[in-house]
Write a protein that holds these residues in place. Structure first.
Motif, PDB file in Angstrom:
ATOM      1  N   LYS A   1       0.829  -1.209   0.000  1.00 48.52           N
ATOM      2  CA  LYS A   1       0.000   0.000   0.000  1.00 48.52           C
ATOM      3  C   LYS A   1       0.867   1.266   0.000  1.00 48.52           C
ATOM      4  O   LYS A   1       0.595   2.217  -0.740  1.00 48.52           O
ATOM      5  N   ALA A   2       1.933   1.266   0.802  1.00 48.54           N
ATOM      6  CA  ALA A   2       2.818   2.433   0.861  1.00 48.54           C
ATOM      7  C   ALA A   2       3.441   2.711  -0.498  1.00 48.54           C
ATOM      8  O   ALA A   2       3.534   3.871  -0.930  1.00 48.54           O
ATOM      9  N   CYS A   3       3.849   1.651  -1.200  1.00 45.02           N
ATOM     10  CA  CYS A   3       4.484   1.822  -2.517  1.00 45.02           C
ATOM     11  C   CYS A   3       3.478   2.297  -3.557  1.00 45.02           C
ATOM     12  O   CYS A   3       3.759   3.214  -4.348  1.00 45.02           O
ATOM     13  N   LEU A   4       2.300   1.672  -3.569  1.00 46.56           N
ATOM     14  CA  LEU A   4       1.276   2.078  -4.536  1.00 46.56           C
ATOM     15  C   LEU A   4       0.810   3.503  -4.279  1.00 46.56           C
ATOM     16  O   LEU A   4       0.594   4.271  -5.217  1.00 46.56           O
ATOM     17  N   ASP A   5       0.664   3.857  -3.003  1.00 45.58           N
ATOM     18  CA  ASP A   5       0.278   5.230  -2.653  1.00 45.58           C
ATOM     19  C   ASP A   5       1.301   6.244  -3.166  1.00 45.58           C
ATOM     20  O   ASP A   5       0.948   7.376  -3.524  1.00 45.58           O
ATOM     21  N   ALA A   6       2.565   5.818  -3.213  1.00 48.14           N
ATOM     22  CA  ALA A   6       3.636   6.699  -3.694  1.00 48.14           C
ATOM     23  C   ALA A   6       3.714   6.735  -5.211  1.00 48.14           C
ATOM     24  O   ALA A   6       4.542   7.454  -5.787  1.00 48.14           O
ATOM     25  N   GLY A   7       2.846   5.954  -5.874  1.00 50.68           N
ATOM     26  CA  GLY A   7       2.828   5.948  -7.334  1.00 50.68           C
ATOM     27  C   GLY A   7       3.888   5.069  -7.956  1.00 50.68           C
ATOM     28  O   GLY A   7       4.305   5.287  -9.096  1.00 50.68           O
TER      29      GLY A   7
ATOM     30  N   LYS B   1      -4.464   4.356  -8.578  1.00 50.25           N
ATOM     31  CA  LYS B   1      -3.243   5.165  -8.641  1.00 50.25           C
ATOM     32  C   LYS B   1      -2.613   5.178 -10.033  1.00 50.25           C
ATOM     33  O   LYS B   1      -1.659   5.919 -10.282  1.00 50.25           O
ATOM     34  N   GLY B   2      -3.139   4.352 -10.937  1.00 51.53           N
ATOM     35  CA  GLY B   2      -2.614   4.334 -12.298  1.00 51.53           C
ATOM     36  C   GLY B   2      -1.229   3.736 -12.413  1.00 51.53           C
ATOM     37  O   GLY B   2      -0.420   4.165 -13.250  1.00 51.53           O
ATOM     38  N   VAL B   3      -0.944   2.738 -11.558  1.00 48.01           N
ATOM     39  CA  VAL B   3       0.342   2.038 -11.622  1.00 48.01           C
ATOM     40  C   VAL B   3       0.074   0.553 -11.815  1.00 48.01           C
ATOM     41  O   VAL B   3      -1.076   0.122 -11.904  1.00 48.01           O
ATOM     42  N   ALA B   4       1.130  -0.230 -11.890  1.00 48.85           N
ATOM     43  CA  ALA B   4       0.988  -1.665 -12.129  1.00 48.85           C
ATOM     44  C   ALA B   4       1.196  -2.447 -10.839  1.00 48.85           C
ATOM     45  O   ALA B   4       1.983  -2.057  -9.970  1.00 48.85           O
ATOM     46  N   PHE B   5       0.496  -3.565 -10.748  1.00 52.04           N
ATOM     47  CA  PHE B   5       0.623  -4.447  -9.574  1.00 52.04           C
ATOM     48  C   PHE B   5       0.534  -5.890 -10.031  1.00 52.04           C
ATOM     49  O   PHE B   5      -0.329  -6.260 -10.824  1.00 52.04           O
ATOM     50  N   LEU B   6       1.446  -6.700  -9.521  1.00 53.21           N
ATOM     51  CA  LEU B   6       1.439  -8.137  -9.789  1.00 53.21           C
ATOM     52  C   LEU B   6       1.742  -8.849  -8.486  1.00 53.21           C
ATOM     53  O   LEU B   6       2.775  -8.603  -7.869  1.00 53.21           O
ATOM     54  N   GLN B   7       0.822  -9.694  -8.050  1.00 52.62           N
ATOM     55  CA  GLN B   7       1.051 -10.513  -6.861  1.00 52.62           C
ATOM     56  C   GLN B   7       0.932 -11.968  -7.257  1.00 52.62           C
ATOM     57  O   GLN B   7       0.031 -12.356  -8.004  1.00 52.62           O
ATOM     58  N   THR B   8       1.864 -12.786  -6.790  1.00 51.81           N
ATOM     59  CA  THR B   8       1.822 -14.201  -7.117  1.00 51.81           C
ATOM     60  C   THR B   8       2.289 -15.013  -5.933  1.00 51.81           C
ATOM     61  O   THR B   8       3.066 -14.538  -5.098  1.00 51.81           O
TER      62      THR B   8
ATOM     63  N   GLY C   1       6.593   0.520 -16.448  1.00 49.39           N
ATOM     64  CA  GLY C   1       5.961   1.441 -17.386  1.00 49.39           C
ATOM     65  C   GLY C   1       4.526   1.118 -17.725  1.00 49.39           C
ATOM     66  O   GLY C   1       3.888   1.848 -18.503  1.00 49.39           O
ATOM     67  N   LYS C   2       3.977   0.035 -17.162  1.00 43.55           N
ATOM     68  CA  LYS C   2       2.593  -0.347 -17.441  1.00 43.55           C
ATOM     69  C   LYS C   2       1.659   0.150 -16.333  1.00 43.55           C
ATOM     70  O   LYS C   2       2.103   0.577 -15.261  1.00 43.55           O
ATOM     71  N   LYS C   3       0.362   0.033 -16.607  1.00 44.86           N
ATOM     72  CA  LYS C   3      -0.671   0.313 -15.624  1.00 44.86           C
ATOM     73  C   LYS C   3      -1.580  -0.896 -15.530  1.00 44.86           C
ATOM     74  O   LYS C   3      -1.773  -1.620 -16.503  1.00 44.86           O
ATOM     75  N   GLY C   4      -2.154  -1.121 -14.346  1.00 39.61           N
ATOM     76  CA  GLY C   4      -3.122  -2.192 -14.188  1.00 39.61           C
ATOM     77  C   GLY C   4      -2.595  -3.374 -13.400  1.00 39.61           C
ATOM     78  O   GLY C   4      -1.487  -3.355 -12.878  1.00 39.61           O
ATOM     79  N   VAL C   5      -3.416  -4.421 -13.353  1.00 43.23           N
ATOM     80  CA  VAL C   5      -3.118  -5.607 -12.555  1.00 43.23           C
ATOM     81  C   VAL C   5      -2.752  -6.759 -13.488  1.00 43.23           C
ATOM     82  O   VAL C   5      -3.446  -7.025 -14.476  1.00 43.23           O
TER      83      VAL C   5
END
Length: 240
Positions: A65-71, A95-102, A227-231
């Motif tokens: 959350k801290a990282c995504l909040d920071a963009g 936030k318009g950033v990318a996230f990948l959890q595995t 450089g991507k956005k989304g999940v």
């Protein structure tokens, strides 16, 4: 062109990720452990193109959350926080950033995931086979069963009509998929799926020899989402 990577979690896995990232031409701009975790909540984290988070179930969501909040985009390999993952995905979208959890970055394990689904789909036609699972990890692993085992179980249940849920147990109710977790020594990780009948057994096994498979996959995932956005998922990364 090399990326600027921040490592959140700098234990044995973090150091393996660092070694592979450097060998692929990337720069490590921040190494965060429990001793300097406050840097997550400072402007410093914004220096990174991508964060690779690899800590524990208790800290994972707050870290992400801290990282995504920071963009900053995040790839996360921490397991055991499944209930909070949807909130992290939603935040990444906002936030318009990318996230990948595995549950597992390893290329081999993700191939194993796909084979597991194909086999479960086939075995749906053969109810005389009982399915069970075992996973073996090092004694320091906090979550049990492993995230990888849970992913395998969920994908079996999605294709095998006779199984409705998984449990950490010995075989019991017919609709339950049993997962037997073992913790021993420094084992990097072994996962097995076994279909047993009175006539024969069919078994799928993946055994990690070291941490490099996980570390390489984490860096490849970071390269993919930069450089991507989304999940995204490892299926997107590997084209599976």
């Amino acid at each position: 062109m090399g990326m600027k990577i921040a490592l959140v979690g700098y234990g044995k896995m973090g150091k393996a990720i660092e070694r592979i990232a450097l060998s692929r031409g990337h720069e490590i701009v921040l190494r965060i452990s429990s001793q300097n975790r406050q840097l997550l909540f400072s402007e410093t984290i914004k220096e990174a193109d991508v964060v690779i988070e690899m800590t524990n179930p208790e800290a994972a969501f707050d870290n992400v959350k801290a990282c995504l909040d920071a963009g900053v985009s995040v790839v996360c390999g921490s397991t055991g926080w499944n209930n909070e993952v949807p909130a992290a995905k939603q935040l990444a979208e906002e936030k318009g950033v990318a996230f990948l959890q595995t549950s597992n970055f390893s290329i081999g394990v993700n191939v194993f995931f796909s084979i597991n689904e194909v086999l479960a789909d086939i075995m749906n036609k053969y109810p005389e086979y009982e399915v069970s699972m075992e996973e073996v990890h090092h004694i320091h692993k906090k979550d049990k069963p492993s995230g990888t085992a849970i992913t395998l179980a969920e994908r079996i249940i999605a294709h095998l009509d006779r199984k409705k849920r998984w449990e950490e147990s010995q075989p019991g109710a017919a609709e339950v998929l049993s997962i037997h977790p073992v913790r021993e020594d420094e084992a990097p990780g072994t996962h097995s799926v076994k279909y047993s009948s009175a006539i024969d057994d069919i078994e799928l096994i993946h055994t990690a020899h070291n941490r490099d498979g996980f570390a390489q996959g984490a860096v490849v995932a970071a390269e993919f989402i930069a450089g991507k956005k989304g999940v995204y998922t490892m299926r997107d990364v590997l084209g599976l």
